[in-house]
Write an enzyme that holds these catalytic residues in place. Structure first.
Site, PDB file in Angstrom:
ATOM      1  N   VAL A  30      -0.170  -2.277  10.764  1.00  0.00           N
ATOM      2  CA  VAL A  30       0.319  -1.824  12.069  1.00  0.00           C
ATOM      3  C   VAL A  30      -0.256  -2.683  13.203  1.00  0.00           C
ATOM      4  O   VAL A  30       0.158  -2.549  14.347  1.00  0.00           O
ATOM      5  CB  VAL A  30      -0.015  -0.337  12.309  1.00  0.00           C
ATOM      6  CG1 VAL A  30       0.748   0.540  11.316  1.00  0.00           C
ATOM      7  CG2 VAL A  30      -1.502  -0.058  12.211  1.00  0.00           C
ATOM      8  N   CYS A  58      -4.888  -3.473   2.564  1.00  0.00           N
ATOM      9  CA  CYS A  58      -4.658  -3.491   4.009  1.00  0.00           C
ATOM     10  C   CYS A  58      -5.919  -3.801   4.824  1.00  0.00           C
ATOM     11  O   CYS A  58      -6.411  -4.906   4.796  1.00  0.00           O
ATOM     12  CB  CYS A  58      -3.984  -2.201   4.436  1.00  0.00           C
ATOM     13  SG  CYS A  58      -2.985  -2.454   5.931  1.00  0.00           S
ATOM     14  N   LYS A  64      -9.462   1.852  -2.041  1.00  0.00           N
ATOM     15  CA  LYS A  64      -9.688   1.207  -0.728  1.00  0.00           C
ATOM     16  C   LYS A  64     -11.083   1.525  -0.198  1.00  0.00           C
ATOM     17  O   LYS A  64     -11.446   2.698  -0.014  1.00  0.00           O
ATOM     18  CB  LYS A  64      -8.606   1.687   0.245  1.00  0.00           C
ATOM     19  CG  LYS A  64      -8.575   0.954   1.582  1.00  0.00           C
ATOM     20  CD  LYS A  64      -7.365   1.431   2.394  1.00  0.00           C
ATOM     21  CE  LYS A  64      -7.174   0.659   3.684  1.00  0.00           C
ATOM     22  NZ  LYS A  64      -5.976   1.111   4.421  1.00  0.00           N
ATOM     23  N   GLU A 105       0.865  -1.198   0.000  1.00  0.00           N
ATOM     24  CA  GLU A 105       0.000   0.000   0.000  1.00  0.00           C
ATOM     25  C   GLU A 105       0.903   1.252   0.000  1.00  0.00           C
ATOM     26  O   GLU A 105       1.906   1.289   0.725  1.00  0.00           O
ATOM     27  CB  GLU A 105      -0.838  -0.054   1.288  1.00  0.00           C
ATOM     28  CG  GLU A 105      -1.761   1.105   1.532  1.00  0.00           C
ATOM     29  CD  GLU A 105      -2.493   0.985   2.890  1.00  0.00           C
ATOM     30  OE1 GLU A 105      -2.061   0.175   3.757  1.00  0.00           O
ATOM     31  OE2 GLU A 105      -3.507   1.679   3.064  1.00  0.00           O
TER      32      GLU A 105
HETATM   33  C1  ACM Z   1      -4.004   0.011   7.154  1.00  0.00           C
HETATM   34  O1  ACM Z   1      -5.107  -0.194   6.634  1.00  0.00           O
HETATM   35  N1  ACM Z   1      -3.022   0.566   6.491  1.00  0.00           N
HETATM   36  C2  ACM Z   1      -3.751  -0.383   8.551  1.00  0.00           C
END
Ligand code: ACM
Length: 262
Positions: A168, A141, A108, A38
């Site tokens: 994270v 992510c 996203k 990402e």
């Molecule tokens: C994330 O979605 N970058 C934790």
């Protein structure tokens, strides 16, 4: 089919450095699909919408041109994350690119934490793109925590999910075992390493990129704290068969009438 990832140590705001790092990591790699993390060219932890917008690009911008050039070298397609600008809006996006250009873009859907302050949530339907007979879906992510994302891609026929991440939290790699098992798909989770302490955030990215098979087997697992690349050869046709025994088919056996439709 050969699939793989580059696990980078992205430097915030240094696109040129980040391109060179990815190119160096992939210089001897030949693969049908390579997944980059990402926002691999910009870094993740913006302090304002203006800052993110200043690093945003359209589809003819340097990041997707870079991926196109890299595709000529790896001999397959690549996917990587970028800040996408469309009009006045910016999205946390991921593009699928071949040596001929952009095949598709995913925005996203499930924004994490302060991303909601900078990015517009994705507004495009999930899609599986056919590349040389294999269907590739994209997610980014935090989408992993919404099982609907991987399920929808599987229902669209995705064989492989290209999952660029800046993780994270420590849960995703375990969850992807289930995401792949419950959908009988392969997934490449390409994560990054390093720390970004900016604005109100202090993130340490957790590495451990992973390639997960249709049966939940972990085919590749990167270290947590160094740059890394890996590729594996998969029998991609295994993802096309959703039967798990003589009586059960993971998609056909769903009792849709009893599920919430919201
Ligand atoms: C994330 O979605 N970058 C934790």
């Amino acid at each position: 089919m050969i699939i793989g990832y580059a696990q980078t140590a992205t430097r915030f705001g240094e696109k040129e450095f980040n391109f060179n790092q990815a190119a160096e990591l992939l210089k001897d790699v030949k693969a049908d699909l390579i997944v980059l993390p990402e926002l691999f060219a910009t870094g993740y932890t913006f302090v304002s919408r203006e800052e993110a917008a200043g690093l945003a690009e359209e589809l003819d911008g340097p990041t997707l041109l870079f991926l196109k050039g890299l595709a000529q070298k790896t001999g397959g397609v690549l996917t990587g994350g970028f800040v996408e600008k469309e009009g006045t809006k910016i999205y946390n996006s991921q593009a699928l690119v071949s040596e001929r250009g952009v095949i598709g873009v995913y925005r996203k859907l499930h924004l994490f934490n302060r991303e909601k302050l900078w990015f517009t949530p994705g507004n495009l339907p999930l899609k599986a793109y056919r590349v040389k007979g294999v269907k590739i879906g994209m997610m980014i992510c935090f989408d992993w925590i919404f099982p609907e994302t991987a399920r929808t891609l599987a229902l669209l026929g995705a064989d492989v999910i290209a999952h660029g991440t800046n993780l994270v939290l420590p849960y995703c790699q375990k969850a992807m075992v289930t995401r792949c098992l419950e959908n009988r798909v392969f997934a490449v989770t390409a994560n990054r390493i390093g720390r970004e302490k900016r604005g109100g955030d202090d993130f340490t990215f957790t590495g451990a990129s992973q390639i997960t098979a249709f049966n939940g087997e972990v085919l590749s697992s990167a270290p947590e704290n160094r740059v890394f690349i890996d590729t594996v050869e998969i029998e991609v046709e295994k993802a096309g068969d959703k039967r798990i025994n003589e009586f059960n088919d993971l998609l056909a056996d769903r009792r849709k009438k009893y599920y919430f439709n919201t």
